[in-house]
Design a protein around this motif. Structure first.
Motif, PDB file in Angstrom:
ATOM      1  N   CYS A 191      -7.539   1.064  -0.817  1.00 57.38           N
ATOM      2  CA  CYS A 191      -7.263  -0.292  -0.317  1.00 57.38           C
ATOM      3  C   CYS A 191      -8.562  -1.064  -0.109  1.00 57.38           C
ATOM      4  CB  CYS A 191      -6.466  -0.232   0.980  1.00 57.38           C
ATOM      5  SG  CYS A 191      -4.744   0.258   0.737  1.00 57.38           S
ATOM      6  N   THR A 206       0.857  -1.183   0.000  1.00 54.10           N
ATOM      7  CA  THR A 206       0.000   0.000   0.000  1.00 54.10           C
ATOM      8  C   THR A 206       0.895   1.236   0.000  1.00 54.10           C
ATOM      9  OG1 THR A 206      -1.694   1.254   1.212  1.00 54.10           O
ATOM     10  CG2 THR A 206      -0.296  -0.206   2.525  1.00 54.10           C
ATOM     11  N   CYS A 264      -0.068  -4.364  -5.708  1.00 52.39           N
ATOM     12  CA  CYS A 264       0.431  -3.068  -5.279  1.00 52.39           C
ATOM     13  C   CYS A 264      -0.697  -2.044  -5.387  1.00 52.39           C
ATOM     14  CB  CYS A 264       1.635  -2.658  -6.107  1.00 52.39           C
ATOM     15  SG  CYS A 264       3.007  -3.828  -5.916  1.00 52.39           S
ATOM     16  N   LEU A 265      -1.082  -1.504  -4.233  1.00 53.55           N
ATOM     17  CA  LEU A 265      -2.259  -0.653  -4.118  1.00 53.55           C
ATOM     18  C   LEU A 265      -1.882   0.765  -3.729  1.00 53.55           C
ATOM     19  CD1 LEU A 265      -4.275  -3.128  -1.849  1.00 53.55           C
ATOM     20  CD2 LEU A 265      -4.096  -3.122  -4.344  1.00 53.55           C
ATOM     21  N   PRO A 266      -2.753   1.720  -4.024  1.00 55.65           N
ATOM     22  CA  PRO A 266      -2.543   3.073  -3.522  1.00 55.65           C
ATOM     23  C   PRO A 266      -2.565   3.090  -1.991  1.00 55.65           C
ATOM     24  CG  PRO A 266      -4.153   3.072  -5.294  1.00 55.65           C
ATOM     25  CD  PRO A 266      -3.913   1.632  -4.919  1.00 55.65           C
ATOM     26  N   GLY A 298      -4.760  -3.964 -12.624  1.00 56.83           N
ATOM     27  CA  GLY A 298      -4.693  -2.510 -12.696  1.00 56.83           C
ATOM     28  C   GLY A 298      -5.819  -1.926 -13.526  1.00 56.83           C
ATOM     29  N   ALA A 328      -1.640   1.472  -9.747  1.00 58.67           N
ATOM     30  CA  ALA A 328      -1.849   0.179  -9.083  1.00 58.67           C
ATOM     31  C   ALA A 328      -1.572  -0.932 -10.094  1.00 58.67           C
ATOM     32  CB  ALA A 328      -3.264   0.076  -8.555  1.00 58.67           C
ATOM     33  N   THR A 354       2.091   4.367  -5.266  1.00 54.75           N
ATOM     34  CA  THR A 354       1.670   4.035  -6.633  1.00 54.75           C
ATOM     35  C   THR A 354       1.081   5.231  -7.375  1.00 54.75           C
ATOM     36  OG1 THR A 354      -0.519   3.321  -5.902  1.00 54.75           O
ATOM     37  CG2 THR A 354       1.199   1.619  -6.038  1.00 54.75           C
ATOM     38  N   SER A 357      -3.473   6.709 -10.822  1.00 54.98           N
ATOM     39  CA  SER A 357      -3.171   5.504 -10.062  1.00 54.98           C
ATOM     40  C   SER A 357      -2.345   4.554 -10.914  1.00 54.98           C
ATOM     41  CB  SER A 357      -4.449   4.792  -9.637  1.00 54.98           C
ATOM     42  OG  SER A 357      -4.118   3.521  -9.105  1.00 54.98           O
ATOM     43  N   ALA A 371      -9.915  -2.043  -3.613  1.00 54.76           N
ATOM     44  CA  ALA A 371      -9.149  -3.146  -4.207  1.00 54.76           C
ATOM     45  C   ALA A 371      -9.435  -4.454  -3.487  1.00 54.76           C
ATOM     46  CB  ALA A 371      -7.659  -2.833  -4.165  1.00 54.76           C
TER      47      ALA A 371
END
Length: 173
Positions: free
Chosen positions: A141, A74, A133-135, A101, A121, A77, A119, A144
């Protein structure tokens, strides 16, 4: 183990941030709690500065660790000059999961409009470890996790999911 039983996965959560600490890592906490509620274990957890080499150090260790099957990151990104998660992790990947993504940005568009284009991601795999891989925002989060990842880590999700690939890997060993 029957085909219908839950596959519990060994997961790691990495928060990429120049400002967060263990006491205020809300997005990392959200992901760790979400994993636990879904029946998975959070076996590794860390916070690193948004620095390519610090991110790669932790990620490389976790990718090489046979106990870690899933990594959720997190933060880092976005599109600012301080966001380095894609540059740090993408070179480590063996395979990309482009649909993650794409789907994340499609869902996010309904929540934040055109800002979703900033983003970066992404998801992929390295050494049979799945990486998302998340913001860094709690909302991102949650989106996602609840709209994509939770289902894909659920062994009962049909027609396909990532969890059953790990069950098969365990049975092959």
């Amino acid at each position: 183990m029957s085909d219908e039983s839950l596959v519990s996965l060994a997961c790691a959560v990495l928060t990429v941030s120049d400002t967060r600490s263990a006491g205020d890592d809300t997005s990392g906490n959200l992901l760790a709690q979400s994993l636990a509620q879904a029946g998975h274990q959070c076996v590794r957890r860390d916070i690193v500065k948004d620095d390519i080499y610090q991110i790669r150090r932790v990620m490389s260790d976790w990718i090489a660790d046979p106990e870690v099957q899933i990594i959720l990151t997190t933060g880092g990104t976005g599109f600012s000059h301080r966001d380095h998660t894609p540059e740090a992790i993408q070179p480590l990947l063996d395979r990309d999961i482009p649909g993650f993504g794409e789907l994340f940005r499609q869902i996010s568009y309904t929540e934040i409009g055109s800002s979703t284009i900033q983003s970066r991601a992404f998801a992929g795999s390295a050494n049979q470890t799945l990486i998302f891989c998340l913001p860094g925002s709690n909302n991102a989060c949650e989106t996602a996790w609840s709209r994509i990842i939770r289902e894909q880590l659920d062994s009962s999700q049909r027609p396909c999911n990532f969890a059953t690939q790990f069950k098969q890997r365990e049975e092959d060993n």
